[in-house]
Design a protein around this motif. Sequence first.
Motif, short mmCIF file in Angstrom:
data_model
loop_
_atom_site.label_atom_id
_atom_site.label_comp_id
_atom_site.label_asym_id
_atom_site.label_seq_id
_atom_site.Cartn_x
_atom_site.Cartn_y
_atom_site.Cartn_z
N MET A 1 -57.79 15.02 44.92
CA MET A 1 -56.91 15.54 45.95
C MET A 1 -55.54 14.42 46.31
O MET A 1 -54.55 14.88 46.48
N VAL A 2 -55.74 13.40 45.77
CA VAL A 2 -54.52 12.31 46.01
C VAL A 2 -53.63 12.91 45.08
O VAL A 2 -52.33 12.84 45.10
N ASP A 3 -54.18 13.10 43.75
CA ASP A 3 -53.18 13.64 42.68
C ASP A 3 -52.44 15.16 43.36
O ASP A 3 -51.21 15.21 43.08
N VAL A 4 -53.08 15.89 43.76
CA VAL A 4 -52.71 17.20 44.31
C VAL A 4 -51.63 16.85 45.53
O VAL A 4 -50.41 17.51 45.45
N VAL A 5 -51.91 15.99 46.35
CA VAL A 5 -50.94 15.42 47.20
C VAL A 5 -49.78 14.86 46.90
O VAL A 5 -48.48 15.09 47.41
N SER A 6 -49.95 14.18 45.80
CA SER A 6 -48.56 13.59 45.42
C SER A 6 -47.55 14.78 44.64
O SER A 6 -46.43 14.64 44.89
N LYS A 7 -48.35 15.82 44.12
CA LYS A 7 -47.33 16.77 43.68
C LYS A 7 -46.78 17.61 44.53
O LYS A 7 -45.89 17.94 44.42
N LEU A 8 -47.42 17.68 45.94
CA LEU A 8 -46.77 18.41 46.67
C LEU A 8 -45.64 17.61 47.53
O LEU A 8 -44.78 18.27 47.76
N ARG A 9 -45.77 16.19 47.46
CA ARG A 9 -44.98 15.38 47.80
C ARG A 9 -43.62 15.55 46.99
O ARG A 9 -42.40 15.47 47.51
N VAL A 10 -43.95 15.56 45.64
CA VAL A 10 -42.84 15.48 44.54
C VAL A 10 -42.03 16.90 44.72
O VAL A 10 -40.72 16.84 44.68
N ALA A 11 -42.73 17.99 45.18
CA ALA A 11 -42.07 19.13 45.50
C ALA A 11 -41.45 19.28 46.70
O ALA A 11 -40.60 20.34 46.95
#
Length: 142
Positions: free
Chosen positions: A105-115
């Motif tokens: 989930m931390v990985d997914v959240v970081s991808k959302l932030r990068v986007a």
Amino acid sequence: MTALATELVHGRTLVDPDLFDRLTDFCAEEYGLERCVAERVMDQGLAFLDVMGRTGEGLSPSQKVDPAWHTFMLHSAEYTTWCQERYGRYIHHAPGSRYRDKATMVDVVSKLRVAGYMVDEGLWGTKADCSEPTCCGDGPCC
């Protein structure tokens, strides 16, 4: 030198406001959520789908965000059209394809932030633990 402020994007902006309202109402009723919580779930679900659609990566939503994907898919005509128009393909749901541990989930959240998306940490299981029912004082609709 002045830094430019970047405004975060909300997933809800990815669909027509009328469709967002219909999806939110369905999600609230189908999953027994308060409407304000269903709005948060749909917002994050749409952002999640956009990141997957743009990157082609197979990602897992959190258990709290997954109802948004199910809700949208059940509106099959709108979902199919949205996927085709935005990404040129249908984004398939493959249950159990990835684990939903905190690291994922931390990985997914970081991808959302990068986007550039606003992230609702409470829906991804990455927010600091707090005591219910106050939820660190911000309540379910914050």
